[in-house]
Design an enzyme around this catalytic site. Structure first.
Site, PDB file in Angstrom:
ATOM      1  CB  THR A 156     -51.365 -68.364  26.870  1.00  0.00           C
ATOM      2  OG1 THR A 156     -50.951 -69.052  25.687  1.00  0.00           O
ATOM      3  CG2 THR A 156     -52.235 -67.178  26.487  1.00  0.00           C
ATOM      4  CG  ASP A 191     -44.289 -70.738  25.153  1.00  0.00           C
ATOM      5  OD1 ASP A 191     -44.928 -71.794  25.130  1.00  0.00           O
ATOM      6  OD2 ASP A 191     -44.839 -69.622  25.306  1.00  0.00           O
ATOM      7  NE  ARG A 206     -58.752 -73.758  27.619  1.00  0.00           N
ATOM      8  CZ  ARG A 206     -57.785 -74.149  26.803  1.00  0.00           C
ATOM      9  NH1 ARG A 206     -58.071 -74.670  25.641  1.00  0.00           N
ATOM     10  NH2 ARG A 206     -56.528 -74.019  27.149  1.00  0.00           N
ATOM     11  CE1 TYR A 262     -56.729 -71.139  18.747  1.00  0.00           C
ATOM     12  CE2 TYR A 262     -58.898 -72.168  18.745  1.00  0.00           C
ATOM     13  CZ  TYR A 262     -57.535 -72.253  18.949  1.00  0.00           C
ATOM     14  OH  TYR A 262     -56.973 -73.447  19.352  1.00  0.00           O
ATOM     15  CB  ALA A 306     -51.490 -77.873  17.366  1.00  0.00           C
ATOM     16  CG  PHE A 335     -53.005 -77.822  28.649  1.00  0.00           C
ATOM     17  CD1 PHE A 335     -52.689 -78.825  29.559  1.00  0.00           C
ATOM     18  CD2 PHE A 335     -54.196 -77.925  27.929  1.00  0.00           C
ATOM     19  CE1 PHE A 335     -53.537 -79.926  29.735  1.00  0.00           C
ATOM     20  CE2 PHE A 335     -55.047 -79.004  28.103  1.00  0.00           C
ATOM     21  CZ  PHE A 335     -54.714 -80.008  28.996  1.00  0.00           C
ATOM     22  CG  ASP A 357     -43.563 -63.407  18.829  1.00  0.00           C
ATOM     23  OD1 ASP A 357     -44.239 -64.288  18.262  1.00  0.00           O
ATOM     24  OD2 ASP A 357     -43.935 -62.222  18.930  1.00  0.00           O
TER      25      ASP A 357
HETATM   26  N1  UDP Z   1     -68.642 -72.084  29.780  1.00  0.00           N
HETATM   27  C1  UDP Z   1     -69.501 -71.933  30.861  1.00  0.00           C
HETATM   28  N2  UDP Z   1     -69.006 -71.369  31.993  1.00  0.00           N
HETATM   29  C2  UDP Z   1     -67.714 -70.968  32.132  1.00  0.00           C
HETATM   30  C3  UDP Z   1     -66.837 -71.142  31.044  1.00  0.00           C
HETATM   31  C4  UDP Z   1     -67.338 -71.707  29.875  1.00  0.00           C
HETATM   32  O1  UDP Z   1     -70.692 -72.289  30.783  1.00  0.00           O
HETATM   33  O2  UDP Z   1     -67.357 -70.475  33.211  1.00  0.00           O
HETATM   34  C5  UDP Z   1     -69.172 -72.709  28.554  1.00  0.00           C
HETATM   35  C6  UDP Z   1     -68.848 -71.957  27.266  1.00  0.00           C
HETATM   36  O3  UDP Z   1     -69.817 -70.954  27.014  1.00  0.00           O
HETATM   37  C7  UDP Z   1     -68.890 -73.083  26.252  1.00  0.00           C
HETATM   38  C8  UDP Z   1     -68.381 -74.291  27.043  1.00  0.00           C
HETATM   39  O4  UDP Z   1     -68.560 -73.963  28.417  1.00  0.00           O
HETATM   40  O5  UDP Z   1     -70.210 -73.334  25.823  1.00  0.00           O
HETATM   41  C9  UDP Z   1     -66.931 -74.623  26.784  1.00  0.00           C
HETATM   42  O6  UDP Z   1     -66.210 -73.447  26.908  1.00  0.00           O
HETATM   43  P1  UDP Z   1     -64.628 -73.392  26.920  1.00  0.00           P
HETATM   44  O7  UDP Z   1     -64.250 -71.960  27.144  1.00  0.00           O
HETATM   45  O8  UDP Z   1     -64.093 -74.391  27.866  1.00  0.00           O
HETATM   46  O9  UDP Z   1     -64.151 -73.857  25.474  1.00  0.00           O
HETATM   47  P2  UDP Z   1     -64.771 -73.802  23.997  1.00  0.00           P
HETATM   48  O10 UDP Z   1     -65.213 -75.190  23.749  1.00  0.00           O
HETATM   49  O11 UDP Z   1     -65.921 -72.840  23.935  1.00  0.00           O
HETATM   50  O12 UDP Z   1     -63.632 -73.371  23.151  1.00  0.00           O
END
Ligand code: UDP
Length: 312
Positions: free
Chosen positions: A35, A31, A186, A145, A114, A11, A56
């Site tokens: 992902t 790449d 996400r 991570y 990054a 992305f 890789d």
């Molecule tokens: N989250 C949520 N529902 C979803 C996916 C994520 O409520 O379907 C919440 C997650 O628990 C976090 C926030 O949204 O508090 C952001 O999550 P994301 O996975 O986008 O990225 P993060 O900032 O956690 O790396």
């Protein structure tokens, strides 16, 4: 002016390739598609200035020809992705970072890492400024991570101090926009997919945890300014507009005529309660701040996702 971008099919990596090409660079993207997606680079197939090499970066790297800049963007970055690939995530942050640093050293090139707001873990201070050392659970599910990225920062500073390598580190906060994967897990892609397919929007926990979402073009602009700057210490780049996840879901629902309701699901372990960048430093040294507001960014991103959803 030839740059190597690891994670170039991802992305952010692919959006960065576009920016570098627009600024006159020749680009070699690497790449392994763990992902990343070929489709993110297909529009560059005919460009004479662009090349792709499947690699890789956690394995020894071979790159022919001169290189002026190595930009290390390879890594799973969505929580479900790095939970699914915990070892690969640790390897690309550690061995992969060293391989990319070694490539820069061998080619007498500059290096750009990054990194991530995850270095701050579940922060006790908000907004997070660069001097804050963070609050990370090293053995929790997100540790693979967070610790890999903290290691990658430490390794980058070691090459800077020991070899005098010209290095730069960005701490990237939540970013969204075209080329995110619809199923990367996400919050934003989940909510959009759910809204498009008539399923309830899943809020984890009470939804009062916060994030700050930056539109990808703003982020890439900040990154380009940082890579051209003289700054070696980590620099936050993100949008300081903080929003609860519940409010964020509501803002996405407003873009749909008949959006489904919201349901609550358990909060994942170690999910940060607050996340908001302090961008005082970026404003000062890069003369940068985000320009795209949330509703404008959502409109652009939804147009992209609707197209992906239609073609799937
Ligand atoms: N989250 C949520 N529902 C979803 C996916 C994520 O409520 O379907 C919440 C997650 O628990 C976090 C926030 O949204 O508090 C952001 O999550 P994301 O996975 O986008 O990225 P993060 O900032 O956690 O790396």
């Amino acid at each position: 002016m030839r740059a190597v971008v690891t994670g170039g099919a991802g992305f952010l990596g692919s959006n960065l390739c576009d920016k570098l090409l627009a600024e006159g660079w020749h680009v070699l993207a690497l790449d392994n598609f763990i992902t990343g997606a070929k489709g993110n680079l297909s529009h560059l197939a005919k460009s004479k200035k662009f090349k792709f090499q499947k690699a890789d970066v956690s394995k020894p790297l071979k790159v022919a020809g001169k290189v002026g800049y190595v930009l290390h963007f390879a890594s799973p970055a969505s929580p479900p992705d790095y939970l699914k690939h915990p070892i690969a995530t640790m390897m690309v942050g550690s061995v992969g970072t060293q391989n990319a640093l070694e490539l820069a050293l061998a080619k007498k090139a500059k290096f750009f890492l990054a990194s991530t707001s995850e270095c701050y873990g579940d922060p006790e201070v908000s907004p997070q400024h660069e001097e804050y050392w963070g609050h990370v659970n090293p053995i929790g599910p997100r540790g693979v991570y967070d610790e890999a990225k903290r290691f990658s920062e430490a390794m980058t500073m070691a090459y800077h101090r020991y070899y005098k390598l010209d290095t730069h580190i960005v701490r990237i906060f939540n970013t969204y926009g075209p080329r995110m994967r619809l199923h990367d897990g996400r919050a934003l892609p989940n909510f959009v997919y759910q809204a498009l397919s008539g399923k309830p929007l899943t809020i984890y926990g009470d939804g009062l945890q916060t994030r700050s979402f930056c539109y990808v073009d703003d982020l890439i602009d900040g990154i380009y300014r940082l890579m051209m700057s003289d700054e070696h210490l980590p620099t936050n780049v993100g949008n300081p507009q903080e929003i609860t996840i519940l409010e964020f879901a509501e803002r996405i629902r407003k873009h749909f005529d008949h959006a489904p309701p919201i349901v609550f699901k358990p909060l994942p372990q170690d999910d940060p309660k607050r996340r908001c960048p302090d961008i005082t430093k970026a404003r000062r040294i890069l003369k940068w701040e985000p320009k795209v507001g949330l509703d404008e960014g959502l409109k652009l991103t939804l147009a992209y996702f609707k197209e992906v959803f239609r073609k799937r």
